[in-house]
Design an enzyme around this catalytic site. Sequence first.
Site, PDB file in Angstrom:
ATOM      1  N   GLU A   1     -17.088  11.814 -44.019  1.00  0.00           N
ATOM      2  CA  GLU A   1     -17.759  11.998 -42.725  1.00  0.00           C
ATOM      3  C   GLU A   1     -18.520  13.319 -42.668  1.00  0.00           C
ATOM      4  O   GLU A   1     -17.981  14.333 -42.225  1.00  0.00           O
ATOM      5  CB  GLU A   1     -16.733  11.964 -41.579  1.00  0.00           C
TER       6      GLU A   1
ATOM      7  N   GLU B   1     -13.589   3.281 -42.352  1.00  0.00           N
ATOM      8  CA  GLU B   1     -12.488   3.877 -41.575  1.00  0.00           C
ATOM      9  C   GLU B   1     -12.689   3.546 -40.099  1.00  0.00           C
ATOM     10  O   GLU B   1     -13.791   3.644 -39.579  1.00  0.00           O
ATOM     11  CB  GLU B   1     -12.479   5.399 -41.766  1.00  0.00           C
TER      12      GLU B   1
HETATM   13  C1  IDC Z   1      -6.998  13.031 -39.067  1.00  0.00           C
HETATM   14  C2  IDC Z   1      -5.538  12.718 -39.248  1.00  0.00           C
HETATM   15  C3  IDC Z   1      -4.710  13.882 -38.777  1.00  0.00           C
HETATM   16  C4  IDC Z   1      -5.171  15.131 -39.510  1.00  0.00           C
HETATM   17  C5  IDC Z   1      -6.666  15.331 -39.303  1.00  0.00           C
HETATM   18  C6  IDC Z   1      -7.233  16.537 -40.025  1.00  0.00           C
HETATM   19  O1  IDC Z   1      -5.222  11.546 -38.550  1.00  0.00           O
HETATM   20  O2  IDC Z   1      -3.346  13.661 -39.004  1.00  0.00           O
HETATM   21  O3  IDC Z   1      -4.474  16.256 -39.006  1.00  0.00           O
HETATM   22  O4  IDC Z   1      -7.345  14.195 -39.757  1.00  0.00           O
HETATM   23  O5  IDC Z   1      -7.025  16.454 -41.357  1.00  0.00           O
HETATM   24  C7  IDC Z   1     -11.609  10.926 -38.852  1.00  0.00           C
HETATM   25  C8  IDC Z   1     -11.326  11.457 -40.207  1.00  0.00           C
HETATM   26  C9  IDC Z   1      -9.852  11.481 -40.481  1.00  0.00           C
HETATM   27  C10 IDC Z   1      -9.062  11.895 -39.262  1.00  0.00           C
HETATM   28  C11 IDC Z   1      -9.254  10.817 -38.196  1.00  0.00           C
HETATM   29  C12 IDC Z   1      -8.495  11.086 -36.910  1.00  0.00           C
HETATM   30  O6  IDC Z   1     -12.014  10.759 -41.214  1.00  0.00           O
HETATM   31  O7  IDC Z   1      -9.619  12.383 -41.544  1.00  0.00           O
HETATM   32  O8  IDC Z   1      -7.710  11.970 -39.615  1.00  0.00           O
HETATM   33  N1  IDC Z   1     -10.682  10.709 -37.914  1.00  0.00           N
HETATM   34  O9  IDC Z   1      -8.898  12.283 -36.330  1.00  0.00           O
HETATM   35  N2  IDC Z   1     -12.797  10.646 -38.341  1.00  0.00           N
HETATM   36  C13 IDC Z   1     -12.642  10.271 -37.067  1.00  0.00           C
HETATM   37  C14 IDC Z   1     -11.290  10.292 -36.770  1.00  0.00           C
END
Ligand code: IDC
Length: 418
Positions: A255, A343
């Site tokens: 992303e 995702e």
């Molecule tokens: C989130 C995880 C969380 C972690 C965070 C940072 O759920 O536990 O602490 O990342 O590392 C995304 C991202 C994905 C995110 C997820 C939710 O690709 O890495 O995971 N998210 O925030 N994009 C939109 C949402």
Amino acid sequence: MKKRKKAVTILLLIMVLLQGCSQKPEVQDTVKQIEESKGQGKEIETTGQYAVKDMIIEETTNKTEVVVMAAEVESKTESITEPEEVKDTVAIKTTEEAETTAEGMVTIIGESKKLNVPSITGALHVEGTKLMGSNGEEVQLRGISTHGIAWFPDYINEECFRQLRNEWNVNVVRLALYTAEYNGYCTGGDREYLKNLIRNGVNYAKEQDMYVIVDWHILSDSNPNIYLNEAKEFFQEISAEYADSSHIIYEICNEPNGGTTWQDIKSYAKEVIGVIRANDEDAVILVGTPNWSQYVDQAAADPITEYNNLMYTLHFYAATHTDDLRNKMVSAIESGLPIFVSEYGICDASGSGAINEEQANLWVEQMDNYGISYVAWNMSNKNETSAIIQNWCNKTNNFSLEELSAAGQWLYKTLTKN
Ligand code: IDC
């Protein structure tokens, strides 16, 4: 996992039966062997004994329908209630219905979503907006992403993958390799250890007949060019190792966000794709889009033309992203952009908060309409809504329904629904 009273295979059983079945129907015990029915995945239930009279298998792109005409054996003696002729089959979906509607004559209809798995659809490629199998069929992948493999490595185990494939109808697993967070690949993580986790995941997926996405999970490093050299090295090594594997898909930047423009991404993508293509001429490669992989319109207006077999990612979280982003997805695909939802979550974009099932279902409906592949975030028991395992559950495989979070239960139901 199955709530159903008795799960019995039909496909393999019937194929075996028919071979041995001459004019005279033979009595067969019910058999449990559905899990082995390659690619057909769905269990069909029945109880008792049946003399199989006839069957029809109808295959369409997305579905295999098995209609079995059989006379139920009334007792353990020789007496079989055998109808004079096979009546028209009635379109009924469950054996319970079959049992109550039939008198002497049993019609069992098993409907199963036909899984697109490597043993059937082989190496994938992209034609127009579609992901295609080597057999010329359209392929839709539906599956689940790991959490960051550095933090939740234990879910990468063969038994877990087996359950996802056989019981959840998952045909793709995504391996999320964070680049910049704590213990990230580019920020102090043990690179050999992380690569070995990737290798294990790729190998388990192959053994379980699933596709696998190797995801270079940029996030807090909002511009993929920051770790361009590391990305090139990583993909050089992995794509050389798996050059001959037809089940691997590369996602080169999860992303991009912040001020990262589509031009930044394109420039990065061309370099990394060049590295992968030197080893693997045709593996499908997923390219992220600006603003946390949401601005697919920008990619649609100016796609990468130098390479084939590329798809562009769109990510959504259903409690945050609704009609606007969904419409963006539809416009982009209608204008010819191949989209892959690598995702998504059914909660909000933080990965937590409340679930919005109504929006989630609208997304699924629309993705199914267009045959778009989709991969849910995330396979862990972290204390957050998007984690599919309950926080108190420390198991890493053989999950029961109760051990799944609300998001996990929704996912299981969505993937196993016909
Ligand atoms: C989130 C995880 C969380 C972690 C965070 C940072 O759920 O536990 O602490 O990342 O590392 C995304 C991202 C994905 C995110 C997820 C939710 O690709 O890495 O995971 N998210 O925030 N994009 C939109 C949402």
